[in-house]
Design an enzyme around this catalytic site. Structure first.
Site, PDB file in Angstrom:
ATOM      1  N   GLU A 131       0.843  -1.202   0.000  1.00 54.73           N
ATOM      2  CA  GLU A 131       0.000   0.000   0.000  1.00 54.73           C
ATOM      3  C   GLU A 131       0.877   1.251   0.000  1.00 54.73           C
ATOM      4  O   GLU A 131       1.998   1.222   0.494  1.00 54.73           O
ATOM      5  CB  GLU A 131      -0.862   0.030   1.269  1.00 54.73           C
ATOM      6  N   ASP A 132       0.334   2.339  -0.516  1.00 54.13           N
ATOM      7  CA  ASP A 132       1.051   3.602  -0.406  1.00 54.13           C
ATOM      8  C   ASP A 132       0.850   4.197   0.989  1.00 54.13           C
ATOM      9  O   ASP A 132       1.799   4.587   1.660  1.00 54.13           O
ATOM     10  CB  ASP A 132       0.610   4.588  -1.510  1.00 54.13           C
TER      11      ASP A 132
ATOM     12  N   ASP B 175      -4.885   5.094   5.988  1.00 48.99           N
ATOM     13  CA  ASP B 175      -5.447   6.284   6.648  1.00 48.99           C
ATOM     14  C   ASP B 175      -6.569   5.809   7.585  1.00 48.99           C
ATOM     15  O   ASP B 175      -6.301   5.382   8.704  1.00 48.99           O
ATOM     16  CB  ASP B 175      -5.931   7.212   5.530  1.00 48.99           C
TER      17      ASP B 175
ATOM     18  N   PHE C  46      -2.565  15.676   4.722  1.00 44.26           N
ATOM     19  CA  PHE C  46      -2.784  15.075   3.405  1.00 44.26           C
ATOM     20  C   PHE C  46      -1.513  15.246   2.590  1.00 44.26           C
ATOM     21  O   PHE C  46      -1.087  16.368   2.318  1.00 44.26           O
ATOM     22  CB  PHE C  46      -3.986  15.691   2.695  1.00 44.26           C
TER      23      PHE C  46
ATOM     24  N   ARG D 237       1.410  13.302  -8.666  1.00 40.63           N
ATOM     25  CA  ARG D 237       2.054  11.983  -8.543  1.00 40.63           C
ATOM     26  C   ARG D 237       3.513  12.040  -8.962  1.00 40.63           C
ATOM     27  O   ARG D 237       4.334  11.235  -8.536  1.00 40.63           O
ATOM     28  CB  ARG D 237       1.362  10.956  -9.455  1.00 40.63           C
TER      29      ARG D 237
END
Ligand code: 5GP
Length: 132
Positions: free
Chosen positions: A51-52, A55, A104, A117
């Site tokens: 996963e990046d 959250d 974020f 990105r």
């Protein structure tokens, strides 16, 4: 992902699943959509979900449940970043790169509405960008 697999020395296959829960917002909707499923069966295989960022945990919980139902030999989870402060479901990654505060972040593959990105670093998105 490409940085990670260069460090793995045992035989390994990679496959990709694309899921979305956000659309163009910075908050998880809790509704996870599979945009692209795996190409190969994972039955009987040892899985490492990469996963990046974790959250609320809703996406990962959905993924783990979905992939478990395909009867792999085992499942572990690795994430580059973890924001434990925002967790809504009980899920703890097996391997975590960095724990980060409730901000974020974008860059290094992470987007906001498909932008940023390409940044070669991870940065905190200014709240004025997403609170308009
Ligand atoms: P969760 O379901 O755990 O709330 O969200 C997981 C997914 O939401 C991540 O895989 C990522 O796509 C997105 N996400 C969560 N936090 C951030 C963040 O700080 N920045 C970006 N760009 N995406 C995030």
């Amino acid at each position: 992902m490409s940085d990670l697999i260069r460090k793995i020395t045992i035989p390994v296959k990679t496959d990709f699943v694309a899921v979305s829960s956000y659309g163009a917002s910075t908050r998880s909707s809790g509704i996870v959509r599979i945009l692209k499923d795996l190409d190969e069966s994972v039955e009987g295989k040892h899985l490492l979900i990469v996963e990046d960022i974790v959250d609320t945990g809703l996406t990962l919980k959905y993924l783990v449940e979905n992939l478990s139902s395909r009867r792999p030999a085992s499942i572990k989870v690795c994430t580059l970043m973890d924001k434990p402060a925002r967790r809504e479901v009980q899920i703890v990654p097996d391997y975590t790169g960095f724990q980060i505060p409730d901000k974020f972040v974008v860059g290094f593959g992470l987007d906001y509405a498909e932008r940023y990105r390409n940044l070669p670093f991870i940065g905190v998105l200014k709240p004025e960008i997403y609170s308009k």
